[in-house]
Design a protein around this motif. Structure first.
Motif, short mmCIF file in Angstrom:
data_model
loop_
_atom_site.label_atom_id
_atom_site.label_comp_id
_atom_site.label_asym_id
_atom_site.label_seq_id
_atom_site.Cartn_x
_atom_site.Cartn_y
_atom_site.Cartn_z
N PRO A 180 106.57 42.32 106.77
CA PRO A 180 105.87 42.16 105.48
C PRO A 180 106.52 43.01 104.41
N GLU A 181 106.51 42.50 103.21
CA GLU A 181 107.11 43.19 102.06
C GLU A 181 106.20 43.01 100.85
N ARG A 182 105.75 44.11 100.25
CA ARG A 182 104.93 44.03 99.05
C ARG A 182 105.76 43.50 97.89
N PHE A 183 105.14 42.65 97.06
CA PHE A 183 105.86 42.10 95.92
C PHE A 183 106.41 43.23 95.05
N GLY A 184 107.67 43.14 94.73
CA GLY A 184 108.32 44.16 93.93
C GLY A 184 108.57 43.70 92.51
N PRO A 185 109.52 44.31 91.83
CA PRO A 185 109.76 44.02 90.41
C PRO A 185 110.35 42.64 90.16
N ILE A 186 110.85 41.96 91.19
CA ILE A 186 111.40 40.62 91.00
C ILE A 186 110.32 39.56 91.15
N ILE A 187 109.58 39.61 92.26
CA ILE A 187 108.57 38.59 92.51
C ILE A 187 107.26 38.90 91.79
N GLY A 188 106.93 40.18 91.65
CA GLY A 188 105.65 40.56 91.03
C GLY A 188 105.35 39.84 89.72
N PRO A 189 106.27 39.81 88.75
CA PRO A 189 105.98 39.15 87.48
C PRO A 189 105.83 37.63 87.59
N ARG A 190 106.15 37.07 88.74
CA ARG A 190 106.09 35.62 88.92
C ARG A 190 104.86 35.16 89.68
N THR A 191 103.94 36.08 89.98
CA THR A 191 102.81 35.72 90.84
C THR A 191 101.93 34.63 90.22
N SER A 192 101.74 34.65 88.92
CA SER A 192 100.90 33.62 88.29
C SER A 192 101.49 32.24 88.51
N ASP A 193 102.76 32.13 88.33
CA ASP A 193 103.44 30.84 88.55
C ASP A 193 103.40 30.44 90.02
N LEU A 194 103.65 31.40 90.92
CA LEU A 194 103.63 31.10 92.35
C LEU A 194 102.23 30.66 92.79
N LEU A 195 101.21 31.28 92.24
CA LEU A 195 99.83 30.91 92.55
C LEU A 195 99.53 29.50 92.04
N ALA A 196 99.92 29.20 90.81
CA ALA A 196 99.67 27.89 90.22
C ALA A 196 100.35 26.77 91.01
N ARG A 197 101.45 27.08 91.63
CA ARG A 197 102.19 26.07 92.39
C ARG A 197 101.83 26.05 93.87
N GLY A 198 100.86 26.87 94.25
CA GLY A 198 100.39 26.88 95.63
C GLY A 198 101.31 27.57 96.61
N LEU A 199 102.22 28.40 96.11
CA LEU A 199 103.15 29.09 97.00
C LEU A 199 102.57 30.39 97.54
N ILE A 200 101.52 30.92 96.89
CA ILE A 200 100.82 32.08 97.41
C ILE A 200 99.32 31.85 97.27
N GLU A 201 98.53 32.68 97.95
CA GLU A 201 97.08 32.58 97.90
C GLU A 201 96.52 33.54 96.85
N PRO A 202 95.31 33.29 96.33
CA PRO A 202 94.71 34.23 95.38
C PRO A 202 94.63 35.64 95.97
N GLY A 203 95.05 36.61 95.21
CA GLY A 203 95.02 38.00 95.65
C GLY A 203 96.19 38.41 96.52
N GLN A 204 97.05 37.49 96.88
CA GLN A 204 98.20 37.83 97.73
C GLN A 204 99.17 38.73 96.96
N ASP A 205 99.58 39.82 97.60
CA ASP A 205 100.49 40.76 96.94
C ASP A 205 101.71 41.07 97.78
N ARG A 206 101.96 40.26 98.81
CA ARG A 206 103.12 40.49 99.65
C ARG A 206 103.53 39.17 100.31
N ASP A 207 104.77 39.16 100.76
CA ASP A 207 105.27 38.04 101.54
C ASP A 207 105.91 38.60 102.81
N ASP A 208 106.47 37.73 103.63
CA ASP A 208 107.21 38.18 104.80
C ASP A 208 108.69 37.93 104.59
N LEU A 209 109.50 38.89 104.95
CA LEU A 209 110.95 38.70 105.03
C LEU A 209 111.27 38.31 106.46
#
Length: 217
Positions: A180-209
């Motif tokens: 697991p990896e917490r969203f950093g400075p690259i992915i963090g600012p994109r969370t709204s877009d990722l959420l709108a496109r269904g790539l992450i869940e509401p409240g999700q703040d990390r992904d898996d490498l």
């Protein structure tokens, strides 16, 4: 490990370290040839050389990255051949016992992946697979029988899709590392877009490498 890194060259992060760890688990045959794609500073290429690869080739589309990789190999007295170009293009017709890749894999809302600037190291098209799919499609032709591909990316761009693509290309493929990896400075600012496109869940703040290992039969 201290590395020469010019401005604009990708700084080794956690994905780099877990890929290096996976390299350390590969049994190198005598005279092994290794290829490191999207090499950046050359850190993974150095890991392959230290693991026992007799000849290591490092490739990156960024001229600054190629210079860094060459300097970092030279400073450690390791035989690392560097080439500037797009993925497999600089090594057409060659074969390798090990291919490693830490390609751009961060989904970008719209437009094609960047071709210049720092974002070149992570922007990978709307689904994050602009480079990943090309690696999956082309790796088998450059692997020796029994050769290994190690590919790292985020689960945001689809681990199942990568496994299916590699198996369709005739490779045995499985996930060998997942962290697991917490969203950093690259992915963090994109969370709204990722959420709108269904790539992450509401409240999700990390992904898996993940590191995927694929072997040619």
């Amino acid at each position: 490990m201290r590395l020469v890194r010019l401005p604009g060259v990708y700084r080794p992060r956690r994905d780099t370290w877990i890929l290096c760890r996976a390299v350390g688990e590969v049994a190198m045959p005598p005279g092994a040839r290794a290829l490191d794609l999207c090499t950046g500073t050359g850190r993974v290429a150095i890991a392959a050389a230290r693991r026992g690869a007799a000849r290591v080739t490092a490739v990156d589309i960024s001229r600054r990255a190629v210079l860094c990789a060459a300097l970092n190999g030279f400073l450690r007295r390791l035989r690392v051949r560097v080439r500037c170009g797009d993925l497999f293009a600089p090594v057409t017709g060659e074969r390798f016992d090990l291919i490693t890749a830490n390609p751009p894999y961060v989904p970008r809302a719209r437009g094609r992946p960047r071709r210049h600037g720092r974002a070149l190291a992570w922007d990978a098209g709307p689904d994050g697979r602009a480079a990943v799919d090309r690696i999956c499609a082309g790796a088998a032709d450059l692997l020796t029988p029994g050769g290994v591909l190690l590919l790292v990316h985020s689960d945001l761009c689809g681990v199942g899709r990568t496994l299916a693509a590699l198996r369709a290309a005739g490779l045995r493929a499985a996930v060998v590392h997942r962290e697991p990896e917490r969203f950093g400075p690259i992915i963090g600012p994109r969370t709204s877009d990722l959420l709108a496109r269904g790539l992450i869940e509401p409240g999700q703040d990390r992904d898996d490498l993940v590191v995927i290992r694929a072997e040619r039969r």
